[in-house]
Design an enzyme around this catalytic site. Sequence first.
Site, PDB file in Angstrom:
ATOM      1  N   GLU A 113      -1.529  -8.822   4.028  1.00  0.00           N
ATOM      2  CA  GLU A 113      -1.442  -9.153   5.466  1.00  0.00           C
ATOM      3  C   GLU A 113      -2.767  -8.983   6.205  1.00  0.00           C
ATOM      4  O   GLU A 113      -2.953  -9.545   7.299  1.00  0.00           O
ATOM      5  CB  GLU A 113      -0.349  -8.283   6.137  1.00  0.00           C
ATOM      6  CG  GLU A 113      -0.743  -6.879   6.534  1.00  0.00           C
ATOM      7  CD  GLU A 113      -0.864  -5.853   5.405  1.00  0.00           C
ATOM      8  OE1 GLU A 113      -0.977  -4.657   5.710  1.00  0.00           O
ATOM      9  OE2 GLU A 113      -0.857  -6.251   4.211  1.00  0.00           O
ATOM     10  N   HIS A 172      -3.481  -5.230   0.453  1.00  0.00           N
ATOM     11  CA  HIS A 172      -2.972  -5.633   1.774  1.00  0.00           C
ATOM     12  C   HIS A 172      -3.017  -7.157   1.930  1.00  0.00           C
ATOM     13  O   HIS A 172      -3.987  -7.704   2.461  1.00  0.00           O
ATOM     14  CB  HIS A 172      -3.828  -5.006   2.881  1.00  0.00           C
ATOM     15  CG  HIS A 172      -3.566  -3.550   3.096  1.00  0.00           C
ATOM     16  ND1 HIS A 172      -2.560  -3.092   3.924  1.00  0.00           N
ATOM     17  CD2 HIS A 172      -4.176  -2.455   2.598  1.00  0.00           C
ATOM     18  CE1 HIS A 172      -2.569  -1.762   3.931  1.00  0.00           C
ATOM     19  NE2 HIS A 172      -3.527  -1.355   3.128  1.00  0.00           N
ATOM     20  N   CYS A 186       0.839  -1.208   0.000  1.00  0.00           N
ATOM     21  CA  CYS A 186       0.000   0.000   0.000  1.00  0.00           C
ATOM     22  C   CYS A 186       0.875   1.261   0.000  1.00  0.00           C
ATOM     23  O   CYS A 186       1.522   1.543  -0.994  1.00  0.00           O
ATOM     24  CB  CYS A 186      -1.006  -0.042   1.162  1.00  0.00           C
ATOM     25  SG  CYS A 186      -2.429   1.058   0.899  1.00  0.00           S
TER      26      CYS A 186
END
Length: 253
Positions: free
Chosen positions: A200, A198, A108
């Site tokens: 994660e 993202h 990001c």
Amino acid sequence: MGGGYGEGEAEGRRFAVLLCAEDSEYVKKVHGGYFKVFVSLLGEEGETWHVYRAARGELPPAEDVDAYDGFVISGSCSDAHGDDQWIRDLLSLLETLVSKKKQLLGVCFGHQILSRALGGKTGRAKRGWDIGVTCIHPSHSTIKQFSSLHIPSHLPIIECHRDEVWELPPNAEVMAQSEKTGIEIFRYGYHVMGIQGHPEYTKDILMHLIDRLLQLNLIQNCHAEAAKASVEAGEPNREAWKKLCKAFLKSQL
């Protein structure tokens, strides 16, 4: 030095997360902070992981940089095209890390700041916010190059951004795009990769983030409702992202 994780285990490779955002109370309480969220996605037994809170001006000193095999640059509430002192310091460090050919994985804001450090351009996304589960499309050459990973041609990921990479750095390659964003993943050589989404994030992290953005009046109700609907309808392909990110960060591609 930043906080450690995994020290005392078998001596192995060393990685650091350059954390460009403050932990929300929710992520601290439920996940132990964003650093642990990244380590749970990317870490393996025998590795040592450290965190440097870049947004507070905490970066690895020059003499420590060579001790690390790779760095992950996180998302942020700040703009990658901004000129805060910590952003300028981070850009300077990234230029050094690129010249040393360290493995760099940006997520990001991290994706955008890596592009800027390499000479690309970033700014507000022309199509506005992208929040929710978005399907991105790796290029044919990407799928072919990384055939051992069996990357699917439709790859859902959690997104939460209103900025984007406008223009690729010289000698960089677009690896994937989506309907809203022309540069979802880019690669520079075999040591720098930026991902706009993202990998994660879990769905619960995003749901709480949507509520926070709404409370701060950064998004409207219609954005929040559409984002939540996409989260309920779609499932990020976490395993595919985990394989891709780990293989890249650990020079296994």
